[in-house]
Enzyme design. Structure first.
Site, mmCIF file in Angstrom:
data_model
loop_
_atom_site.group_PDB
_atom_site.id
_atom_site.type_symbol
_atom_site.label_atom_id
_atom_site.label_comp_id
_atom_site.label_asym_id
_atom_site.label_seq_id
_atom_site.Cartn_x
_atom_site.Cartn_y
_atom_site.Cartn_z
ATOM 1 N N ARG A 162 0.848 -1.203 0.000
ATOM 2 C CA ARG A 162 0.000 0.000 0.000
ATOM 3 C C ARG A 162 0.880 1.248 0.000
ATOM 4 O O ARG A 162 1.496 1.589 1.002
ATOM 5 C CB ARG A 162 -0.925 0.018 1.224
ATOM 6 C CG ARG A 162 -1.739 1.305 1.323
ATOM 7 C CD ARG A 162 -2.958 1.212 2.228
ATOM 8 N NE ARG A 162 -2.644 0.974 3.616
ATOM 9 C CZ ARG A 162 -3.527 1.083 4.623
ATOM 10 N NH1 ARG A 162 -4.787 1.439 4.352
ATOM 11 N NH2 ARG A 162 -3.184 0.834 5.857
ATOM 12 N N ASP A 446 -4.371 3.759 14.375
ATOM 13 C CA ASP A 446 -3.483 4.261 13.341
ATOM 14 C C ASP A 446 -3.937 5.655 12.966
ATOM 15 O O ASP A 446 -4.724 6.274 13.680
ATOM 16 C CB ASP A 446 -3.418 3.308 12.147
ATOM 17 C CG ASP A 446 -4.731 3.202 11.383
ATOM 18 O OD1 ASP A 446 -5.679 3.950 11.692
ATOM 19 O OD2 ASP A 446 -4.810 2.365 10.461
#
Length: 534
Positions: A162, A446
């Site tokens: 990613r 996150d």
């Protein structure tokens, strides 16, 4: 054009990753595609402004033929036909990469975005670890002498990388004196070094694409893939991309996103936490109907979240694409068996719901959760690798269903405000220290959860929300007082004055500025914090 590295070549592996040829490839990507990226970022602001003013979004009338058309994405390569459990985590440090490759998952989402703090060390080291993993040579020895290695490359998870979202710059690489585009740097370096060998091994190149807000942004990625394949003399269509549907405008363009990427598409993912952040951000000034309850109360069973995931599965399977579930935030604590048992039970419920809904697989953030995810999907899949044959023709989702936040159950409480402040400060401090994810109160936080936290507070202040438990209006003064109290609580919880002063105090000031500044709103916490990062 000219390309310049502003950071010394002091990270181990720099000589392997930052070759003249690789940098020339990155430079050419910028020359061809950075102007369009800039144009699309500007278009985001116009789209958000229009949605905020009207308090509405709808499916695009100009793409109705795509939604009603009979087309499918390219057939999946063998390595991606079974994705029932995917583990997420950064590729740096090597120890974490090795743990992911030894986890028993089917796929490792090697994250250079929300789970990575983009320090120069993390980016170069992450690329080198991905390079070594593909070549079967990833190893690490700890300062204490403990050796880490991949148990069996043949059975290790397939790596899906990613890169960063379109909005993030790369200040350590200047192109014509301007910061590089993080997404093009990440993709360019990885593709240049690994695409050919990955294709020869049947292991790539595979990518997860984050933060897209329109099918035109997907078209740009498709153009990049096509160019990169041709430039390196590789067969067209070897790239496979899974798009995270983690913004509210993208939820209205799922068909179109798959269509633009159809020769390179693998599927869509329900990026649930960034999706919540996007909804709050998009409609932050649209009135009290768009004010959500405490973050902890916004489960996947809320009607607007159910509409989002049901539409995603239905859309994907109609097009022959994989529908991937999101990450459950609960994580085990091996020192506290009761908390671990609770986390396991919640993850079981979450993955059972996704499997029953028709998802083809889902994410976990901890190796201890791999078996739970696999168990729940095994119950439904049995001998099949996926559920592409389950078309979900029963699903009918309207535009109104996707943005009907007013029916969400739950309250805004002072405890929720305090939790948001605590998490936003804690995560930002950890990010500034060079880590992209952290366990806080047995939840994996996150960038997305920190974004939700600070955005909820901004929205609550600007909509004169009153807490249900204390009857207190959420004002600038009220939040400022709570922030001071939560910062002091963090001082005690951290127990390290040097770390507290170095990272937590500046993090608190960032959060204070972003939540209490007035009418202005920062689109991304990480953009505002980036200048303070090494």
């Amino acid at each position: 054009m000219s390309i310049e590295i502003t950071q010394p070549y002091e990270v181990a592996g720099s000589e392997t990753i930052l070759t003249a040829e690789a940098l020339a490839f990155v430079e050419e990507l910028h020359q061809k595609f950075a102007p369009k990226r800039n144009e699309l970022l500007a278009a985001r602001k116009d789209a958000q402004k229009a949605a905020s003013e009207t308090g509405s979004l709808d499916f695009l009338p100009e793409t109705a033929e795509i939604r009603s058309g009979d087309w499918k994405v390219a057939e999946a390569p063998a390595a991606l036909t079974d994705r029932r459990v995917e583990i997420t985590g950064p590729p740096s440090p090597a120890k974490m990469a090795i743990n992911a490759l030894n986890s028993g998952a089917k796929v490792w989402l090697a994250c250079l975005e929300d789970a990575t703090s983009p320090t120069w060390h993390n980016l170069v080291d992450g690329q080198k670890n991905l390079y070594d993993a593909l070549r079967g040579q990833l190893a690490f020895t700890s300062p204490e002498g403990r050796e880490y290695k991949v148990d069996d490359y043949a059975s290790a998870p397939v790596v899906v990388v990613r890169p960063r979202g379109w909005h993030l710059p790369e200040k350590h690489i200047l192109i014509d004196g301007e910061p590089g585009v993080g997404a093009l740097v990440d993709f360019g370096l990885h593709f240049f070094h690994n695409a050919k060998l990955g294709h020869e091994k049947g292991l790539g190149p595979f990518y997860y694409l984050p933060k897209l807000e329109s099918h035109l942004e997907a078209r740009l990625w498709n153009d990049i893939f096509t160019f990169a394949e041709e430039k390196l003399g590789l067969p067209h269509g070897i790239v496979r991309a899974t798009v995270l549907i983690e913004t509210i405008p993208a939820a209205f363009q799922m068909d179109e996103i798959l269509y633009e990427l159809r020769e390179h598409a693998s599927g869509l993912n329900a990026g649930r936490w960034d999706y919540l952040f996007s909804i709050i951000k998009y409609f932050r000034s649209s009135g009290t109907d768009f004010v959500l309850p405490d973050r902890a109360a916004v489960s996947m069973n809320q009607p607007f979240m159910r509409a989002y995931t049901e539409l995603l599965v239905s859309t994907c399977h109609k097009r022959g694409a994989f529908a991937m579930g999101g990450m459950a935030a609960f994580i085990p604590n091996r020192r506290e068996p009761e908390i671990t048992a609770q986390a396991f039970a919640k993850v079981h419920d979450d993955k059972a719901r996704e499997a029953d809904d028709g998802f083809d697989g889902s994410w976990v953030a901890h190796p201890d959760l791999v078996d739970i995810c696999r168990e729940e999907f095994d119950k439904v899949l049995r001998h099949k690798p996926n559920q592409l044959d389950r078309l979900r023709d029963d699903v009918s989702v309207t535009a109104g269903d996707l943005i009907d936040l007013s029916t969400a159950s739950g309250d805004v409480t002072e405890e929720g405000v305090r939790t948001n402040l605590y998490v936003a400060i804690y995560y930002t401090a950890i990010w500034l220290s060079g880590n992209g994810a952290v366990a806080i109160h047995n939840l994996m936080e996150d960038a997305a959860t920190a974004e939700i936290s600070r955005s909820q507070i901004w929205q609550q202040i600007h909509n004169n929300v009153v807490t249900a438990d204390t009857g207190q209006e959420i004002t600038v003064e009220y939040v400022s007082g709570l922030l001071d109290e939560e910062l002091e609580k963090l001082r005690g919880d951290i127990g390290n004055d040097e770390q507290f002063e170095k990272f937590f105090v500046p993090a608190a000031e960032l959060v204070r500025d972003m939540t209490l500044r007035g009418d202005s709103y920062d689109d991304f916490l990480t953009l505002s914090a980036y200048e303070q990062l090494a």
